[in-house]
Scaffold this motif. Structure first.
Motif, PDB file in Angstrom:
ATOM      1  N   ALA A 173      63.892 -51.277 -38.116  1.00 44.53           N
ATOM      2  CA  ALA A 173      62.869 -50.252 -38.331  1.00 44.53           C
ATOM      3  C   ALA A 173      61.477 -50.796 -38.034  1.00 44.53           C
ATOM      4  O   ALA A 173      61.087 -51.842 -38.565  1.00 44.53           O
ATOM      5  N   PRO A 174      60.702 -50.129 -37.186  1.00 45.48           N
ATOM      6  CA  PRO A 174      59.313 -50.548 -36.940  1.00 45.48           C
ATOM      7  C   PRO A 174      58.492 -50.473 -38.231  1.00 45.48           C
ATOM      8  O   PRO A 174      58.838 -49.742 -39.172  1.00 45.48           O
ATOM      9  N   SER A 175      57.400 -51.214 -38.266  1.00 49.24           N
ATOM     10  CA  SER A 175      56.578 -51.291 -39.477  1.00 49.24           C
ATOM     11  C   SER A 175      56.008 -49.939 -39.887  1.00 49.24           C
ATOM     12  O   SER A 175      55.687 -49.726 -41.061  1.00 49.24           O
ATOM     13  N   VAL A 176      55.907 -48.988 -38.949  1.00 43.33           N
ATOM     14  CA  VAL A 176      55.364 -47.670 -39.271  1.00 43.33           C
ATOM     15  C   VAL A 176      56.225 -46.954 -40.307  1.00 43.33           C
ATOM     16  O   VAL A 176      55.749 -46.045 -40.995  1.00 43.33           O
ATOM     17  N   TYR A 177      57.488 -47.354 -40.451  1.00 47.27           N
ATOM     18  CA  TYR A 177      58.385 -46.736 -41.413  1.00 47.27           C
ATOM     19  C   TYR A 177      58.268 -47.337 -42.819  1.00 47.27           C
ATOM     20  O   TYR A 177      58.907 -46.840 -43.756  1.00 47.27           O
ATOM     21  N   ASN A 178      57.477 -48.379 -42.988  1.00 46.85           N
ATOM     22  CA  ASN A 178      57.406 -49.072 -44.276  1.00 46.85           C
ATOM     23  C   ASN A 178      56.903 -48.182 -45.407  1.00 46.85           C
ATOM     24  O   ASN A 178      57.185 -48.420 -46.589  1.00 46.85           O
ATOM     25  N   ASP A 179      56.126 -47.155 -45.062  1.00 48.57           N
ATOM     26  CA  ASP A 179      55.559 -46.271 -46.087  1.00 48.57           C
ATOM     27  C   ASP A 179      56.491 -45.129 -46.491  1.00 48.57           C
ATOM     28  O   ASP A 179      56.134 -44.335 -47.371  1.00 48.57           O
ATOM     29  N   LEU A 180      57.671 -45.032 -45.885  1.00 48.86           N
ATOM     30  CA  LEU A 180      58.548 -43.901 -46.182  1.00 48.86           C
ATOM     31  C   LEU A 180      58.870 -43.731 -47.668  1.00 48.86           C
ATOM     32  O   LEU A 180      58.863 -42.605 -48.179  1.00 48.86           O
ATOM     33  N   PRO A 181      59.162 -44.819 -48.413  1.00 50.16           N
ATOM     34  CA  PRO A 181      59.435 -44.631 -49.842  1.00 50.16           C
ATOM     35  C   PRO A 181      58.268 -43.983 -50.584  1.00 50.16           C
ATOM     36  O   PRO A 181      58.482 -43.163 -51.485  1.00 50.16           O
ATOM     37  N   GLU A 182      57.042 -44.321 -50.211  1.00 47.83           N
ATOM     38  CA  GLU A 182      55.878 -43.706 -50.855  1.00 47.83           C
ATOM     39  C   GLU A 182      55.659 -42.277 -50.381  1.00 47.83           C
ATOM     40  O   GLU A 182      55.159 -41.431 -51.126  1.00 47.83           O
ATOM     41  N   VAL A 183      56.036 -41.995 -49.137  1.00 46.65           N
ATOM     42  CA  VAL A 183      55.897 -40.638 -48.608  1.00 46.65           C
ATOM     43  C   VAL A 183      56.830 -39.669 -49.335  1.00 46.65           C
ATOM     44  O   VAL A 183      56.444 -38.545 -49.672  1.00 46.65           O
ATOM     45  N   TYR A 184      58.069 -40.108 -49.601  1.00 47.18           N
ATOM     46  CA  TYR A 184      59.081 -39.229 -50.194  1.00 47.18           C
ATOM     47  C   TYR A 184      59.129 -39.288 -51.708  1.00 47.18           C
ATOM     48  O   TYR A 184      59.691 -38.388 -52.343  1.00 47.18           O
ATOM     49  N   GLY A 185      58.566 -40.329 -52.330  1.00 47.15           N
ATOM     50  CA  GLY A 185      58.631 -40.456 -53.775  1.00 47.15           C
ATOM     51  C   GLY A 185      59.994 -40.926 -54.247  1.00 47.15           C
ATOM     52  O   GLY A 185      60.864 -41.289 -53.448  1.00 47.15           O
ATOM     53  N   ASP A 186      60.198 -40.886 -55.577  1.00 41.65           N
ATOM     54  CA  ASP A 186      61.446 -41.412 -56.129  1.00 41.65           C
ATOM     55  C   ASP A 186      62.414 -40.329 -56.593  1.00 41.65           C
ATOM     56  O   ASP A 186      63.538 -40.622 -57.006  1.00 41.65           O
ATOM     57  N   SER A 187      61.991 -39.069 -56.545  1.00 36.93           N
ATOM     58  CA  SER A 187      62.878 -37.991 -56.959  1.00 36.93           C
ATOM     59  C   SER A 187      62.413 -36.675 -56.353  1.00 36.93           C
ATOM     60  O   SER A 187      61.293 -36.570 -55.835  1.00 36.93           O
TER      61      SER A 187
END
Length: 203
Positions: free
Chosen positions: A39-53
């Motif tokens: 995964a390119p580094s641009v995907y590193n923020d995905l967990p923060e984009v989608y949240g935990d629930s």
């Protein structure tokens, strides 16, 4: 009281509506994102984009709202689906908005297969896998799981949601999904239900 507690309290205090034609209520999911090695580094923020629930509220008329919880200020806030026109309105936590027309499926189906059952919320769930290709020719694997003892939905209400084979799944299951996963070459996104409440959202 946090945002999730407020939403659940609205449901618990509302007049429950059973025996209706199509499920009305909410399902609360845990969100998990696994980034793959390439995964390119641009995907590193995905967990923060989608949240935990995620909370998904189904209206009896086919409209639904997805609410992302604990996402970042720049992350996803809500998704509002209009069953009549097949449009989703995306609203980010910073107020930015966008729309998506889901009447047309942007994925090409290669194979649909029943896979192993899974236990979700202590319920035996039937699971189906959609092997697809996106518009760039890259693979996208969709998995949906449902339980036959959950409230029924009317699949015809979701005729305008063809993308991601959602209408196809509802036509198959006649039930809401308790698990959804999307696997791409860069990440795996999984929503797994941990609570289901029937009832109309209080005003």
């Amino acid at each position: 009281m946090n945002r999730l507690s407020h939403l659940l309290l609205f449901f618990l205090l509302s007049n429950l509506s059973y025996g209706q034609k199509s499920f009305e209520g909410l399902i609360k999911f845990s969100t998990n994102i696994k980034l793959l090695k390439n995964a390119p580094s641009v995907y590193n923020d995905l967990p923060e984009v989608y949240g935990d629930s995620l909370i998904m509220y189904y209206s009896a008329n086919g409209d639904f709202k997805r609410i992302h919880l604990n996402s970042a200020d720049f992350g996803n806030g809500t998704q509002d689906f209009n069953a009549k026109n097949g449009i989703i309105i995306f609203t980010k936590n910073n107020g930015e908005k966008d729309t998506l027309n889901v009447v047309k499926n942007l994925l090409e189906l290669k194979r649909k297969t029943k896979i192993n059952n899974e236990k979700i919320m202590d319920r035996d769930c039937e699971c189906w896998e959609y092997m697809t290709l996106d518009q760039d020719g890259d693979y996208a694997i969709l998995n949906y799981c449902f339980n036959l003892n959950t409230p029924k939905i009317d699949p015809s209400l979701y005729l305008m949601y063809q993308d991601f084979f959602l209408y196809d799944f509802y036509e198959l299951s006649k039930r809401p999904y308790l698990k959804f996963s999307l696997e791409t070459k860069y990440f795996i996104l999984t929503y797994t239900a941990d609570r289901l409440i029937e009832g109309k959202l209080s005003n």
